[in-house]
Design a protein around this motif. Structure first.
Motif, PDB file in Angstrom:
ATOM      1  N   ARG A 139       0.825  -1.206   0.000  1.00 58.39           N
ATOM      2  CA  ARG A 139       0.000   0.000   0.000  1.00 58.39           C
ATOM      3  C   ARG A 139       0.863   1.260   0.000  1.00 58.39           C
ATOM      4  NH1 ARG A 139      -3.821   1.173  -2.350  1.00 58.39           N
ATOM      5  NH2 ARG A 139      -2.967   3.205  -2.702  1.00 58.39           N
ATOM      6  N   GLU A 159       0.937   4.224  -2.813  1.00 55.28           N
ATOM      7  CA  GLU A 159       0.606   5.594  -2.428  1.00 55.28           C
ATOM      8  C   GLU A 159       1.700   6.565  -2.863  1.00 55.28           C
ATOM      9  OE1 GLU A 159      -0.176   5.773   1.723  1.00 55.28           O
ATOM     10  OE2 GLU A 159      -2.264   5.147   1.534  1.00 55.28           O
ATOM     11  N   LYS A 203      -9.251  11.397  -2.654  1.00 55.55           N
ATOM     12  CA  LYS A 203      -8.668  10.632  -1.553  1.00 55.55           C
ATOM     13  C   LYS A 203      -8.190   9.275  -2.069  1.00 55.55           C
ATOM     14  CE  LYS A 203     -11.442  12.639   2.180  1.00 55.55           C
ATOM     15  NZ  LYS A 203     -12.412  12.346   3.268  1.00 55.55           N
ATOM     16  N   SER A 251      -7.595   6.624  -0.441  1.00 51.42           N
ATOM     17  CA  SER A 251      -8.288   5.495   0.190  1.00 51.42           C
ATOM     18  C   SER A 251      -9.555   5.148  -0.577  1.00 51.42           C
ATOM     19  CB  SER A 251      -8.636   5.832   1.642  1.00 51.42           C
ATOM     20  OG  SER A 251      -9.431   7.017   1.713  1.00 51.42           O
ATOM     21  N   GLU A 278      -8.588   3.208  -3.700  1.00 49.76           N
ATOM     22  CA  GLU A 278      -8.257   1.823  -3.379  1.00 49.76           C
ATOM     23  C   GLU A 278      -9.514   0.970  -3.233  1.00 49.76           C
ATOM     24  OE1 GLU A 278      -5.759  -0.722  -0.013  1.00 49.76           O
ATOM     25  OE2 GLU A 278      -6.406   1.337   0.379  1.00 49.76           O
ATOM     26  N   HIS A 279     -10.506   1.512  -2.534  1.00 49.57           N
ATOM     27  CA  HIS A 279     -11.739   0.751  -2.312  1.00 49.57           C
ATOM     28  C   HIS A 279     -12.479   0.498  -3.622  1.00 49.57           C
ATOM     29  CE1 HIS A 279     -11.720   2.390   2.065  1.00 49.57           C
ATOM     30  NE2 HIS A 279     -11.024   1.274   1.947  1.00 49.57           N
TER      31      HIS A 279
END
Length: 328
Positions: A279, A283, A296, A298, A301-302
């Motif tokens: 991760r 990033e 964002k 995150s 990623e989701h």
């Protein structure tokens, strides 16, 4: 000393496979063939070649190797500090098998695509003050128009096509990095995006191909690498002669060190599971793009994970259907 080797991806061009430093062209008789690139971008990200020469960037290295008809690989980022003698060259050869090539994995390619899609969506939404209250509203400009406008802005030479260099320059932050290997990796991921949407195999995206790749309903394909009648997923690793090969985005990518005659010469070895990027590594890769100022990581990623899960379910259902049809 840890050395990076850049991607030496072979691309299909008619009956040939073009390597780095070359591009695919159509001859007067309609046949496709590989030729050396006429030019490279002038942006400086110095790299040291295995021939002891310093090149402006990795594109110039591969183009020079093509023009001189010789095999040159990247030893490391930055200028060559010393001239390599025969002893150092031999050490380079012997240690080649223990290093992995620098590659862009499918998860990094897909997260980059999702990051850019979410960034484009932010251009559709704007803030409008109304009665001292900020109301978020959708402009009259549809997402498809935003995609076309972005294509036009990134098309620096206005030839109606976008190559990896133009896309990277248009989306990467204008920052000077001490670790230029990250810039090279971003370039490799941008090339992977180009390759994913390049329907006519000309190494660039036209307006329709660009709109398709960054469409809201586009599902990135899952690539697998073939070897000896078997298929392998991203991260799989094998050995070819004295070089290490890694499966990335459906292609085997190998280090390019010259091999000496000895025990290390041979056919591809057993395939093992390699290490996919963590991760933190991904990033660091994505933070180099302008889009992170608006999106964002995150959330990106989701979205990619959810898409991967759905894709896996579809693949399983299709396999079940094929197995059922085969027994009928």
């Amino acid at each position: 000393m840890f050395l990076f080797h850049p991607l030496d991806v072979a691309r299909q061009c008619g009956n040939e496979r073009c390597k780095s430093g070359r591009r695919c062209v159509t001859r007067y008789d309609g046949e496709k063939t590989c030729v050396c690139k006429e030019k490279c971008k002038s942006k400086q990200y110095l790299v040291c070649g295995s021939d002891g020469n310093t090149y402006t960037n990795y594109c110039h290295l591969h183009r020079s190797a093509c023009l001189d008809n010789k095999h040159v690989t990247v030893l490391h980022t930055g200028p060559c500090l010393i001239e390599f003698n025969e002893v150092e060259k031999e050490i380079e050869k012997k240690s080649a098998g223990s290093r992995r090539p620098l590659v862009c994995y499918q998860i990094q390619r897909d997260e980059l695509r999702q990051l850019l899609v979410d960034w484009l969506k932010t251009k559709v939404v704007s803030d409008k003050p109304y009665s001292d209250v900020v109301v978020v509203y959708i402009t009259g400009k549809p997402y498809s128009d935003v995609v076309v406008e972005t294509f036009t802005q990134c098309d620096e030479d206005k030839d109606g096509n976008l190559d990896g260099d133009e896309m990277l320059k248009c989306t990467e932050k204008n920052e000077t990095e001490s670790d230029t290997s990250l810039h090279i990796l971003r370039g490799l991921c941008m090339d992977a995006l180009i390759n994913m949407g390049d329907d006519n195999n000309d190494w660039v995206l036209n307006t329709d191909e660009f709109a398709n790749v960054f469409g809201l309903h586009f599902i990135p394909p899952t690539g697998e690498c073939s070897l000896e009648d078997n298929t392998y997923s991203d991260g799989a690793q094998t050995k070819l002669d004295c070089n290490v090969c890694v499966c990335a985005c459906g292609n085997w990518v190998c280090t390019g060190a010259p091999c000496f005659k000895g025990k290390e010469m041979g056919v591809p070895g057993p395939v093992v599971d390699g290490r996919l990027p963590g991760r933190k590594e991904t990033e660091e890769l994505l933070k180099g793009f302008q889009a992170v100022n608006h999106v964002k990581l995150s959330d990106v990623e989701h979205e990619v994970q959810d898409a991967a899960i759905k894709d896996e379910i579809v693949q399983q259902l299709n396999k079940m259907k094929v197995d059922k049809d085969a027994h009928m």
